[in-house]
Design a protein around this motif. Structure first.
Motif, PDB file in Angstrom:
ATOM      1  N   PRO A  33       0.811  -1.220   0.000  1.00 13.30           N
ATOM      2  CA  PRO A  33       0.000   0.000   0.000  1.00 13.30           C
ATOM      3  C   PRO A  33       0.844   1.270   0.000  1.00 13.30           C
ATOM      4  O   PRO A  33       0.475   2.263  -0.632  1.00 13.30           O
ATOM      5  N   PHE A  34       1.972   1.236   0.702  1.00  6.46           N
ATOM      6  CA  PHE A  34       2.834   2.421   0.711  1.00  6.46           C
ATOM      7  C   PHE A  34       3.411   2.682  -0.671  1.00  6.46           C
ATOM      8  O   PHE A  34       3.495   3.830  -1.117  1.00  6.46           O
ATOM      9  N   LEU A  35       3.798   1.626  -1.386  1.00  7.21           N
ATOM     10  CA  LEU A  35       4.302   1.784  -2.754  1.00  7.21           C
ATOM     11  C   LEU A  35       3.242   2.435  -3.634  1.00  7.21           C
ATOM     12  O   LEU A  35       3.535   3.343  -4.423  1.00  7.21           O
ATOM     13  N   ILE A  36       2.005   1.978  -3.476  1.00  7.37           N
ATOM     14  CA  ILE A  36       0.905   2.559  -4.255  1.00  7.37           C
ATOM     15  C   ILE A  36       0.678   4.009  -3.869  1.00  7.37           C
ATOM     16  O   ILE A  36       0.490   4.887  -4.724  1.00  7.37           O
ATOM     17  N   MET A  37       0.708   4.287  -2.554  1.00  5.48           N
ATOM     18  CA  MET A  37       0.440   5.648  -2.086  1.00  5.48           C
ATOM     19  C   MET A  37       1.564   6.609  -2.448  1.00  5.48           C
ATOM     20  O   MET A  37       1.323   7.809  -2.575  1.00  5.48           O
ATOM     21  N   ILE A  38       2.771   6.119  -2.630  1.00  6.33           N
ATOM     22  CA  ILE A  38       3.844   6.991  -3.126  1.00  6.33           C
ATOM     23  C   ILE A  38       3.442   7.555  -4.480  1.00  6.33           C
ATOM     24  O   ILE A  38       3.527   8.769  -4.724  1.00  6.33           O
ATOM     25  N   CYS A  39       2.989   6.658  -5.351  1.00 12.34           N
ATOM     26  CA  CYS A  39       2.584   7.081  -6.703  1.00 12.34           C
ATOM     27  C   CYS A  39       1.382   8.014  -6.648  1.00 12.34           C
ATOM     28  O   CYS A  39       1.366   9.077  -7.289  1.00 12.34           O
ATOM     29  N   ILE A  40       0.366   7.628  -5.868  1.00 15.13           N
ATOM     30  CA  ILE A  40      -0.860   8.425  -5.806  1.00 15.13           C
ATOM     31  C   ILE A  40      -0.594   9.794  -5.185  1.00 15.13           C
ATOM     32  O   ILE A  40      -1.069  10.826  -5.693  1.00 15.13           O
ATOM     33  N   SER A  41       0.154   9.834  -4.091  1.00 17.94           N
ATOM     34  CA  SER A  41       0.417  11.096  -3.392  1.00 17.94           C
ATOM     35  C   SER A  41       1.180  12.073  -4.278  1.00 17.94           C
ATOM     36  O   SER A  41       0.861  13.269  -4.331  1.00 17.94           O
ATOM     37  N   LEU A  42       2.191  11.561  -4.970  1.00 22.84           N
ATOM     38  CA  LEU A  42       2.979  12.425  -5.854  1.00 22.84           C
ATOM     39  C   LEU A  42       2.133  12.928  -7.013  1.00 22.84           C
ATOM     40  O   LEU A  42       2.202  14.110  -7.389  1.00 22.84           O
ATOM     41  N   LEU A  43       1.323  12.048  -7.589  1.00 20.99           N
ATOM     42  CA  LEU A  43       0.462  12.456  -8.706  1.00 20.99           C
ATOM     43  C   LEU A  43      -0.572  13.485  -8.257  1.00 20.99           C
ATOM     44  O   LEU A  43      -0.836  14.459  -8.975  1.00 20.99           O
ATOM     45  N   LEU A  44      -1.164  13.288  -7.069  1.00 26.36           N
ATOM     46  CA  LEU A  44      -2.141  14.255  -6.565  1.00 26.36           C
ATOM     47  C   LEU A  44      -1.491  15.602  -6.294  1.00 26.36           C
ATOM     48  O   LEU A  44      -2.076  16.657  -6.563  1.00 26.36           O
ATOM     49  N   GLY A  45      -0.271  15.565  -5.748  1.00 20.70           N
ATOM     50  CA  GLY A  45       0.434  16.808  -5.476  1.00 20.70           C
ATOM     51  C   GLY A  45       0.687  17.607  -6.741  1.00 20.70           C
ATOM     52  O   GLY A  45       0.555  18.835  -6.766  1.00 20.70           O
ATOM     53  N   VAL A  46       1.058  16.906  -7.809  1.00 15.93           N
ATOM     54  CA  VAL A  46       1.305  17.557  -9.098  1.00 15.93           C
ATOM     55  C   VAL A  46      -0.004  18.004  -9.739  1.00 15.93           C
ATOM     56  O   VAL A  46      -0.140  19.141 -10.207  1.00 15.93           O
ATOM     57  N   ALA A  47      -0.987  17.097  -9.757  1.00 21.06           N
ATOM     58  CA  ALA A  47      -2.264  17.396 -10.421  1.00 21.06           C
ATOM     59  C   ALA A  47      -2.975  18.577  -9.787  1.00 21.06           C
ATOM     60  O   ALA A  47      -3.638  19.360 -10.480  1.00 21.06           O
ATOM     61  N   ALA A  48      -2.838  18.741  -8.466  1.00 23.21           N
ATOM     62  CA  ALA A  48      -3.508  19.851  -7.783  1.00 23.21           C
ATOM     63  C   ALA A  48      -3.043  21.207  -8.315  1.00 23.21           C
ATOM     64  O   ALA A  48      -3.810  22.167  -8.338  1.00 23.21           O
ATOM     65  N   CYS A  49      -1.786  21.275  -8.745  1.00 30.00           N
ATOM     66  CA  CYS A  49      -1.255  22.541  -9.277  1.00 30.00           C
ATOM     67  C   CYS A  49      -1.985  22.967 -10.535  1.00 30.00           C
ATOM     68  O   CYS A  49      -2.039  24.158 -10.869  1.00 30.00           O
ATOM     69  N   TYR A  50      -2.526  22.002 -11.259  1.00 26.33           N
ATOM     70  CA  TYR A  50      -3.253  22.307 -12.496  1.00 26.33           C
ATOM     71  C   TYR A  50      -4.759  22.383 -12.265  1.00 26.33           C
ATOM     72  O   TYR A  50      -5.447  23.214 -12.872  1.00 26.33           O
ATOM     73  N   ALA A  51      -5.275  21.505 -11.393  1.00 29.17           N
ATOM     74  CA  ALA A  51      -6.723  21.404 -11.227  1.00 29.17           C
ATOM     75  C   ALA A  51      -7.286  22.415 -10.238  1.00 29.17           C
ATOM     76  O   ALA A  51      -8.421  22.885 -10.402  1.00 29.17           O
ATOM     77  N   TRP A  52      -6.517  22.773  -9.194  1.00 24.48           N
ATOM     78  CA  TRP A  52      -7.070  23.625  -8.146  1.00 24.48           C
ATOM     79  C   TRP A  52      -7.102  25.110  -8.486  1.00 24.48           C
ATOM     80  O   TRP A  52      -8.081  25.792  -8.145  1.00 24.48           O
ATOM     81  N   PRO A  53      -6.088  25.686  -9.144  1.00 22.33           N
ATOM     82  CA  PRO A  53      -6.163  27.120  -9.470  1.00 22.33           C
ATOM     83  C   PRO A  53      -7.408  27.538 -10.243  1.00 22.33           C
ATOM     84  O   PRO A  53      -7.958  28.606  -9.954  1.00 22.33           O
ATOM     85  N   PRO A  54      -7.896  26.740 -11.215  1.00 25.02           N
ATOM     86  CA  PRO A  54      -9.146  27.151 -11.866  1.00 25.02           C
ATOM     87  C   PRO A  54     -10.314  27.236 -10.892  1.00 25.02           C
ATOM     88  O   PRO A  54     -11.183  28.104 -11.044  1.00 25.02           O
ATOM     89  N   VAL A  55     -10.345  26.354  -9.907  1.00 26.41           N
ATOM     90  CA  VAL A  55     -11.388  26.427  -8.887  1.00 26.41           C
ATOM     91  C   VAL A  55     -11.256  27.734  -8.112  1.00 26.41           C
ATOM     92  O   VAL A  55     -12.238  28.443  -7.879  1.00 26.41           O
ATOM     93  N   GLN A  56     -10.027  28.059  -7.736  1.00 23.77           N
ATOM     94  CA  GLN A  56      -9.800  29.317  -7.024  1.00 23.77           C
ATOM     95  C   GLN A  56     -10.138  30.518  -7.900  1.00 23.77           C
ATOM     96  O   GLN A  56     -10.697  31.510  -7.429  1.00 23.77           O
TER      97      GLN A  56
END
Length: 531
Positions: A175-198
């Protein structure tokens, strides 16, 4: 499917509430820090001005405010911990959140999006510091998303085993191996997805400014409605600190923003406040409504839970009165009873319009001590503060009536109302307790029963055994168990452990243990782990 969805939502709702139980205690201690640092109090009690008390006040206040300001971390940990079936998920949750924060920070820097702090810090930039790391300000929303994912991943893959060559990834490491991938992807994706919301919220703020009382209503409503997402500051910040909130010309100087305008106008003797000051009045909704909301929660709680509910709610009411900090109480019902929060948001918008229509520019921020001092200094003619008190009392009474009616009519699970309604539960208990009473008619009969052994093991056997138990949760009084096959339930075995009744709803089994339920759940889960 409907029952499974309901069960999942109940788990989510209960996990949301858990950290706020701790915050009710934190809020009580926070009051002490405020009293020790409040200049009005310290001027009245000279010995509180000694360095020791001043330092202790700062330590208490700033340390506990650190908790309030990092709710995202708390929610991430508690949601994932509540959803994960084993306590070993704790480390996974913390590591995942750290990865998410760092990925977001590094991506912002690489894209040239990392905001430069102003004199006001990061206020108004759409970014904030979480655990010392500058990231996009997603409020508790980021923590909730990551917590849900981490809990699900741990449950789904926590028992995965690999061949010897890949054994280092077996068990909780996968699960930690999976969450490494998911956490990093979410961190990157938020930079693109969240500013339009703001950006969408910022555009809405501009529209509100041009809409008169309608805009003021929307401003007040959204300031409250967006609290769960942590986005309410994106509504009030432009009005407080930019020309969206109005401008004031003082000679060659132009002051922009509702807050600095009010500060300047406070010194203008005989001159009333301008209309922009009502954008400061949103804090009216952080005090008076919570007197009514908190009282309604206590009054509508089930009698068996009333003392515990009162112990939780009263410190939160006091916190709202002294500090205007309301998030602890907000999160007690925003997910458990969202309809109440929508009503709260609508009434908040109406309150701001009434303040303007009734010409009440009284100070409403900073807690009751600051409110009283500020309004007394400015005077009745400038603030119309007596009418503010009248409106506040009416507001609190209105909230009490509306919340009480809605909670009872809609059977909402607000604090102290976990499980079924008292009358439904009494009926269910009377039906289910009869066989329970027969099975446990006397201590001697139960002791003599040949099937009776370890009550916990009998309880598990009565639920169909370990393989039949899908999940175990609890509210204040009930052990809630989801089973794979309800036909395997043996109520006689279950009743070897003293209880107040069994309520069955398909595959969802509820056993009423009262205030001992948390202890029983722990015993059951420990026994299941050892089987």
């Amino acid at each position: 499917m409907a029952n499974k969805l309901k069960s999942s939502l109940e788990v989510f709702s209960k996990s949301i509430v858990q950290p706020l139980m701790y915050l009710s205690v934190a809020g009580t201690v926070l009051i002490l820090g405020i009293l020790l640092t409040n200049q009005t109090i310290t001027s009245m009690v000279p010995f509180l001005q000694l360095p020791f008390f001043a330092t202790m006040g700062k330590i208490i206040y700033n340390s506990l405010m650190f908790i309030v300001n990092n709710l995202a971390v708390i929610f991430c940990a508690d949601i994932a911990g509540a959803m994960a079936k084993r306590t070993r998920a704790t480390t996974l949750i913390g590591l995942s959140f750290f990865l998410f924060l760092n990925a977001n920070n590094i991506t912002l820097e690489a894209l040239g999006m990392l905001a430069e702090p102003t004199q006001l810090g990061l206020v108004g930039t759409g970014q904030s510091e979480v655990l010392g790391i500058q990231v996009l300000d997603m409020g508790v929303f980021g923590g909730i998303i990551l917590g849900c994912i981490a809990g699900w991943v741990f449950n789904k893959f926590g028992g995965k085993q690999f061949p010897i060559a890949l054994s280092m990834f077996s068990g909780v490491r996968f699960p930690f191996l999976i969450m490494i991938c998911i956490s990093l992807l979410l961190g990157v994706a938020a930079c693109y997805a969240w500013p339009p919301v703001q950006g969408g919220i910022a555009s809405l703020a501009g529209m509100i400014q041009e809409s008169g009382n309608i805009g003021l209503f929307l401003y007040g409503m959204l300031n409250k409605l967006l609290v769960p997402l942590g986005l309410h500051h994106l509504i009030y910040t432009p009005f407080q600190f930019s020309d969206v909130g109005g401008t004031l010309a003082l000679g060659d100087t132009v002051i922009a923003g509702a807050y600095p305008i009010r500060v300047a106008e406070m010194a203008m003797v005989g001159q009333p406040f301008s209309a922009s000051t009502y954008f400061n009045s949103y804090t009216f909704n952080n005090l008076w409504p919570y007197l009514g909301i908190g009282t309604a929660f206590i009054v509508t709680s089930y009698k068996r839970n009333r003392d515990k509910t009162r112990a939780i709610i009263l410190p939160l009411i006091i916190t709202a009165i002294l500090t205007c900090i309301t998030e602890p109480m907000d999160f007690l019902f925003v997910f458990a009873a969202p309809v109440l929060f929508v009503v709260h948001a609508v009434l908040s918008g109406i309150s701001l319009v009434l303040l303007k229509v009734l010409n009440i520019p009284a100070a409403t921020a900073g807690g009751i001590i600051n409110i009283v001092v500020s309004n007394l200094v400015l005077g009745v003619e400038k603030t119309n503060w007596p009418l503010m008190i009248v409106l506040g009392v009416i507001n609190a009474a209105l909230y009490f009536v509306v919340f009480t009616v809605l909670i009872k009519k809609l059977h909402l699970h607000t604090p102290g109302r976990e499980g079924e309604e008292d009358d439904v539960e009494s009926s269910a208990v009377s039906e289910a307790a009869a066989p329970a009473d027969e099975a446990a008619a006397s201590a001697d009969e139960v002791a003599a029963a040949p099937a009776a052994g370890d009550p916990v093991l009998d309880l598990i056997a009565g639920l169909g055994g370990k393989a039949n138990i899908q999940s175990t949760e609890n509210c204040f009084t009930r052990l809630r168990v989801n089973v794979a096959d309800e036909s395997l339930i043996d109520e006689d075995l279950i009743n070897h452990m003293k209880n107040s009744g069994i309520v069955r709803n398909g595959n969802d089994i509820q056993i009423i243990f009262g205030m001992e339920v948390a202890k029983v759940r722990g015993q059951v889960e420990e026994a299941l782990e050892n089987m």
